[in-house]
Write a protein that holds these residues in place. Structure first.
Motif, PDB file in Angstrom:
ATOM      1  N   ASP A  13       0.827  -1.208   0.000  1.00 14.36           N
ATOM      2  CA  ASP A  13       0.000   0.000   0.000  1.00 14.36           C
ATOM      3  C   ASP A  13       0.863   1.260   0.000  1.00 14.36           C
ATOM      4  O   ASP A  13       0.584   2.216  -0.732  1.00 14.36           O
ATOM      5  CB  ASP A  13      -0.947   0.010   1.204  1.00 14.36           C
ATOM      6  N   ARG A  14       1.939   1.265   0.812  1.00 10.77           N
ATOM      7  CA  ARG A  14       2.842   2.426   0.843  1.00 10.77           C
ATOM      8  C   ARG A  14       3.528   2.615  -0.513  1.00 10.77           C
ATOM      9  O   ARG A  14       3.628   3.739  -1.014  1.00 10.77           O
ATOM     10  CB  ARG A  14       3.891   2.270   1.942  1.00 10.77           C
ATOM     11  N   ALA A  15       3.992   1.511  -1.110  1.00  9.25           N
ATOM     12  CA  ALA A  15       4.668   1.587  -2.414  1.00  9.25           C
ATOM     13  C   ALA A  15       3.711   2.097  -3.485  1.00  9.25           C
ATOM     14  O   ALA A  15       4.075   2.950  -4.307  1.00  9.25           O
ATOM     15  CB  ALA A  15       5.237   0.223  -2.800  1.00  9.25           C
ATOM     16  N   LEU A  16       2.484   1.601  -3.480  1.00 12.26           N
ATOM     17  CA  LEU A  16       1.504   2.041  -4.475  1.00 12.26           C
ATOM     18  C   LEU A  16       1.159   3.513  -4.293  1.00 12.26           C
ATOM     19  O   LEU A  16       0.982   4.240  -5.276  1.00 12.26           O
ATOM     20  CB  LEU A  16       0.243   1.183  -4.400  1.00 12.26           C
ATOM     21  N   SER A  17       1.098   3.967  -3.036  1.00 11.98           N
ATOM     22  CA  SER A  17       0.776   5.377  -2.792  1.00 11.98           C
ATOM     23  C   SER A  17       1.891   6.297  -3.294  1.00 11.98           C
ATOM     24  O   SER A  17       1.644   7.454  -3.617  1.00 11.98           O
ATOM     25  CB  SER A  17       0.500   5.625  -1.308  1.00 11.98           C
ATOM     26  N   VAL A  21       5.017   0.870  -8.212  1.00 13.10           N
ATOM     27  CA  VAL A  21       4.314  -0.383  -8.460  1.00 13.10           C
ATOM     28  C   VAL A  21       5.283  -1.557  -8.569  1.00 13.10           C
ATOM     29  O   VAL A  21       4.977  -2.670  -8.135  1.00 13.10           O
ATOM     30  CB  VAL A  21       3.454  -0.276  -9.744  1.00 13.10           C
ATOM     31  N   ASP A  22       6.466  -1.345  -9.108  1.00 11.92           N
ATOM     32  CA  ASP A  22       7.423  -2.429  -9.291  1.00 11.92           C
ATOM     33  C   ASP A  22       7.992  -2.952  -7.977  1.00 11.92           C
ATOM     34  O   ASP A  22       8.529  -4.054  -7.925  1.00 11.92           O
ATOM     35  CB  ASP A  22       8.559  -1.993 -10.212  1.00 11.92           C
ATOM     36  N   GLN A  23       7.868  -2.191  -6.881  1.00 12.08           N
ATOM     37  CA  GLN A  23       8.370  -2.655  -5.592  1.00 12.08           C
ATOM     38  C   GLN A  23       7.596  -3.866  -5.074  1.00 12.08           C
ATOM     39  O   GLN A  23       8.185  -4.782  -4.522  1.00 12.08           O
ATOM     40  CB  GLN A  23       8.314  -1.525  -4.559  1.00 12.08           C
ATOM     41  N   VAL A  24       6.302  -3.857  -5.226  1.00 13.18           N
ATOM     42  CA  VAL A  24       5.443  -4.972  -4.801  1.00 13.18           C
ATOM     43  C   VAL A  24       4.353  -5.108  -5.865  1.00 13.18           C
ATOM     44  O   VAL A  24       3.242  -4.624  -5.690  1.00 13.18           O
ATOM     45  CB  VAL A  24       4.824  -4.727  -3.405  1.00 13.18           C
ATOM     46  N   PRO A  25       4.682  -5.776  -6.986  1.00  9.78           N
ATOM     47  CA  PRO A  25       3.766  -5.795  -8.126  1.00  9.78           C
ATOM     48  C   PRO A  25       2.566  -6.727  -7.999  1.00  9.78           C
ATOM     49  O   PRO A  25       1.677  -6.691  -8.846  1.00  9.78           O
ATOM     50  CB  PRO A  25       4.668  -6.247  -9.278  1.00  9.78           C
ATOM     51  N   LEU A  35      -0.082 -13.135  -3.295  1.00 10.15           N
ATOM     52  CA  LEU A  35       1.079 -13.908  -2.857  1.00 10.15           C
ATOM     53  C   LEU A  35       0.793 -14.616  -1.537  1.00 10.15           C
ATOM     54  O   LEU A  35       0.169 -14.049  -0.647  1.00 10.15           O
ATOM     55  CB  LEU A  35       2.278 -12.979  -2.660  1.00 10.15           C
ATOM     56  N   ILE A  36       1.286 -15.855  -1.446  1.00 10.70           N
ATOM     57  CA  ILE A  36       1.109 -16.658  -0.237  1.00 10.70           C
ATOM     58  C   ILE A  36       2.488 -16.892   0.381  1.00 10.70           C
ATOM     59  O   ILE A  36       3.352 -17.529  -0.225  1.00 10.70           O
ATOM     60  CB  ILE A  36       0.435 -18.004  -0.558  1.00 10.70           C
ATOM     61  N   SER A  37       2.696 -16.370   1.568  1.00 10.70           N
ATOM     62  CA  SER A  37       3.987 -16.486   2.246  1.00 10.70           C
ATOM     63  C   SER A  37       4.271 -17.939   2.608  1.00 10.70           C
ATOM     64  O   SER A  37       3.401 -18.662   3.077  1.00 10.70           O
ATOM     65  CB  SER A  37       3.969 -15.637   3.517  1.00 10.70           C
ATOM     66  N   TRP A  38       5.547 -18.348   2.396  1.00 11.25           N
ATOM     67  CA  TRP A  38       5.946 -19.684   2.851  1.00 11.25           C
ATOM     68  C   TRP A  38       7.279 -19.659   3.584  1.00 11.25           C
ATOM     69  O   TRP A  38       7.699 -20.652   4.144  1.00 11.25           O
ATOM     70  CB  TRP A  38       5.978 -20.705   1.715  1.00 11.25           C
ATOM     71  N   GLY A  39       7.960 -18.518   3.613  1.00 16.21           N
ATOM     72  CA  GLY A  39       9.207 -18.493   4.367  1.00 16.21           C
ATOM     73  C   GLY A  39      10.004 -17.229   4.145  1.00 16.21           C
ATOM     74  O   GLY A  39       9.650 -16.370   3.352  1.00 16.21           O
ATOM     75  N   TYR A  40      11.113 -17.140   4.888  1.00 18.02           N
ATOM     76  CA  TYR A  40      12.030 -16.016   4.761  1.00 18.02           C
ATOM     77  C   TYR A  40      13.430 -16.539   5.010  1.00 18.02           C
ATOM     78  O   TYR A  40      13.620 -17.662   5.481  1.00 18.02           O
ATOM     79  CB  TYR A  40      11.673 -14.892   5.741  1.00 18.02           C
ATOM     80  N   MET A  64      10.556 -11.307  -2.167  1.00 18.05           N
ATOM     81  CA  MET A  64      10.496  -9.882  -1.898  1.00 18.05           C
ATOM     82  C   MET A  64      11.819  -9.533  -1.221  1.00 18.05           C
ATOM     83  O   MET A  64      12.038  -9.840  -0.052  1.00 18.05           O
ATOM     84  CB  MET A  64       9.305  -9.562  -1.000  1.00 18.05           C
ATOM     85  N   LEU A  65      12.718  -8.959  -2.017  1.00 16.28           N
ATOM     86  CA  LEU A  65      14.037  -8.612  -1.513  1.00 16.28           C
ATOM     87  C   LEU A  65      13.912  -7.514  -0.482  1.00 16.28           C
ATOM     88  O   LEU A  65      13.141  -6.574  -0.652  1.00 16.28           O
ATOM     89  CB  LEU A  65      14.938  -8.167  -2.664  1.00 16.28           C
ATOM     90  N   HIS A  66      14.662  -7.635   0.574  1.00 16.92           N
ATOM     91  CA  HIS A  66      14.575  -6.714   1.704  1.00 16.92           C
ATOM     92  C   HIS A  66      14.678  -5.270   1.226  1.00 16.92           C
ATOM     93  O   HIS A  66      15.750  -4.795   0.870  1.00 16.92           O
ATOM     94  CB  HIS A  66      15.670  -7.032   2.718  1.00 16.92           C
ATOM     95  N   GLU A  67      13.523  -4.601   1.184  1.00 12.01           N
ATOM     96  CA  GLU A  67      13.418  -3.184   0.827  1.00 12.01           C
ATOM     97  C   GLU A  67      13.909  -2.870  -0.582  1.00 12.01           C
ATOM     98  O   GLU A  67      14.231  -1.741  -0.886  1.00 12.01           O
ATOM     99  CB  GLU A  67      14.183  -2.321   1.831  1.00 12.01           C
ATOM    100  N   GLU A  68      13.998  -3.874  -1.483  1.00 11.12           N
ATOM    101  CA  GLU A  68      14.524  -3.618  -2.817  1.00 11.12           C
ATOM    102  C   GLU A  68      13.612  -4.081  -3.939  1.00 11.12           C
ATOM    103  O   GLU A  68      14.021  -4.111  -5.080  1.00 11.12           O
ATOM    104  CB  GLU A  68      15.891  -4.278  -2.981  1.00 11.12           C
ATOM    105  N   GLY A  69      12.410  -4.482  -3.664  1.00  9.92           N
ATOM    106  CA  GLY A  69      11.508  -4.933  -4.710  1.00  9.92           C
ATOM    107  C   GLY A  69      11.370  -6.444  -4.736  1.00  9.92           C
ATOM    108  O   GLY A  69      11.742  -7.131  -3.795  1.00  9.92           O
ATOM    109  N   CYS A  70      10.837  -6.944  -5.851  1.00  6.69           N
ATOM    110  CA  CYS A  70      10.547  -8.371  -5.978  1.00  6.69           C
ATOM    111  C   CYS A  70      11.308  -8.991  -7.137  1.00  6.69           C
ATOM    112  O   CYS A  70      11.582  -8.344  -8.141  1.00  6.69           O
ATOM    113  CB  CYS A  70       9.057  -8.581  -6.233  1.00  6.69           C
TER     114      CYS A  70
END
Length: 129
Positions: A13-17, A21-25, A35-40, A64-70
């Motif tokens: 939501d923050r990225a879209l605002s 858009v490319d940060q969390v597409p 997206l369905i989380s399965w691990g980190y 989802m790379l730490h603060e760098e997009g997907c």
């Protein structure tokens, strides 16, 4: 899992605002196709399934790379995991010291440098495809 999904939804939501858009597409579950989380991993990267069809064997892996997009891995889950493990095996066993310099160091010297915090160990790195 709920906490991860909530945090990722807020991040999206923050990225879209901001128009990033490319940060969390992708939407986040429970949105349709989300997206369905399965691990980190150790570096804070989150890994998700992208349910892009009815057959889970065909789902893609999104990191989802730490603060760098997907990044998206277009292959089966088993191939993703094997690639991840192979990269962990490629950790620099010499703590970032050039192999030529090791000629002059005894194993005890390396251990002493590590104990003093002067070198390594080098953390494994993983960048999805």
């Amino acid at each position: 899992m709920r906490k991860t999904h909530r945090m990722c939804t807020e991040r999206r939501d923050r990225a879209l605002s901001r128009g990033e858009v490319d940060q969390v597409p992708y939407p986040i579950h429970p949105e349709p196709g989300g997206l369905i989380s399965w691990g980190y991993d150790y570096s804070g990267d989150e890994h998700f399934f992208l349910p892009c069809g009815p057959d889970p064997e065909q789902w893609k892996i999104v990191t989802m790379l730490h603060e760098e997009g997907c990044e998206t891995f277009d292959g089966p889950f088993s191939s993703f995991v094997l690639a991840f493990v192979r990269r962990l095996l490629d950790v620099d066993q010499y703590h970032g010291i050039e192999p030529e310099a090791l000629e002059f160091l005894e194993p005890e010297d390396l251990a002493e440098l590590v104990a003093a915090g002067e070198i390594g160990p080098v953390q494994p790195g993983f960048e999805p495809f």
